[in-house]
Design a protein around this motif. Structure first.
Motif: not given
Length: 347
Positions: A163-167, A50-56, A96-101
């Motif tokens: 998970v990481v924001e695509k942008s 559900a927390a993914f809803k905070d991502y665009d 994390v090297v891709a920016g993902a948590e």
């Protein structure tokens, strides 16, 4: 006389497996993020998305890996509560090297015989590393393989999801000429190249694991079992506070080869050997094994476990943040324009 089950007669102890689960429960519980649903012992782990809803535009990232022949050192020393850091480090720091948590991990332990206390110690190390990385251990499997593995043998592997924001995905598409390359010190060998290390030090040189090595300041076994540094929370803090273009986790293949994976065409990262001194263990392996510089560069991390590329204007802030968090960091080199595929070179 107690009748033994047919499965136990064949070498698989179901009751020992149940005891191992009981022993590991408390360790697993310490890793739980608030998104984890349910408990240990079901058929699957559940993580509330559900927390993914905070991502665009949330993008999931995944990685799988093992520890390799470093487990042979843990088995020889009968010390099993740190090898989990090597597993988790290999997993989460590839995300994390891709920016993902990193969000959660599942593990797999294959052994010749389930010794509940040993399995619990392995899971304790995995759980401690998950806490250090800020992710949850939400499931796993312990498999007993008599006849395939010896009674004291085991291997571990795992998978992680983040998970990481695509942008905000980091990578070669962000790298620019003039970027600084920042190196972050490794805690030692981490968990790559152990087939070479064991061959040189244990077989060729004939050293024992309990041998005290003055250059190392401790026994050889203690040095070889030093846990992998888990950079996840440090790197995520860096990404949140500093403009980072790309990162590389230095694992199998060495520093230059791993950095080349995130370099765009017509760009080369030029790394200065004079900017750091590899720890003594790397020199010992090279000298005792008469290993060439190109060979050892392509096998071991040489004291650099993680690399970040940032604009020159962000160098001071990046170094201040990382060193403030206890991650020894320095300017390793810079990005230059060249013709050809993306590359990295040590000079």
């Amino acid at each position: 006389m107690v009748n033994q089950s047919a499965y136990a007669t064949a070498g698989v102890d179901i009751e020992a497996g149940d005891r191992a689960v009981e022993l590991m429960k408390a360790h697993v519980a310490r890793t739980n993020r608030h998104e984890v649903l349910g408990g240990l012992g079901g058929f699957a782990g559940f993580f509330d998305a559900a927390a993914f809803k905070d991502y665009d535009h949330p993008v999931l990232a995944t990685s799988t890996d093992g520890v390799g022949t470093k487990v042979a050192i843990a088995q020889a020393m009968d010390k099993h509560d740190t090898i989990g850091f090597d597993l988790i480090g290999m997993l989460v720091d590839d995300l994390v090297v891709a920016g993902a948590e990193p969000l959660f991990v599942t593990d797999y332990i294959a052994c010749g015989k389930v010794v509940p206390e040993r399995i619990a110690a392995i899971v304790q190390g995995i759980a401690n590393a998950c806490v250090a990385a800020g992710c949850s251990l939400i499931g796993g499997e312990t498999a007993e393989h008599p006849g395939l593995l010896g009674p004291d043998e085991y291997d571990i592997a795992g998978a992680t999801t983040g998970v990481v924001e695509k942008s905000k995905i980091l990578g070669a598409h962000r790298v620019r000429v003039g970027d600084a390359v920042i190196g972050m010190a490794s805690s030692g060998l981490h968990s790559n190249g152990y087939s070479l290390v064991r061959h040189v030090l244990l077989q060729q040189a004939g050293w024992s694991l309990d041998r005290h090595v003055d250059d190392l300041g401790r026994t050889l076994g203690e040095e070889l079992l030093e846990p992998t540094k888990v950079y996840a929370l440090d790197v995520l803090d860096l990404i949140r506070n500093v403009e980072v273009h790309a990162m590389s986790h230095v694992t199998g293949g060495g520093l230059a080869n791993n950095l080349a994976r995130v370099m765009p065409d017509d760009h080369t990262a030029v790394l200065q050997r004079s900017s750091w001194t590899p720890p003594s263990i790397f020199r010992l392996v090279q000298q005792l094994g008469e290993v060439s510089q190109p060979d050892i560069d392509a096998t071991l991390n040489m004291g650099v476990g993680m690399v970040a590329m940032v604009p020159q204007s962000e160098v001071d802030a990046a170094l201040r943040l990382l060193n403030g968090r206890g991650v020894q960091s320095w300017v390793l080199g810079g990005v230059q324009a060249v013709e050809g595929p993306g590359a990295a070179v040590l000079v």
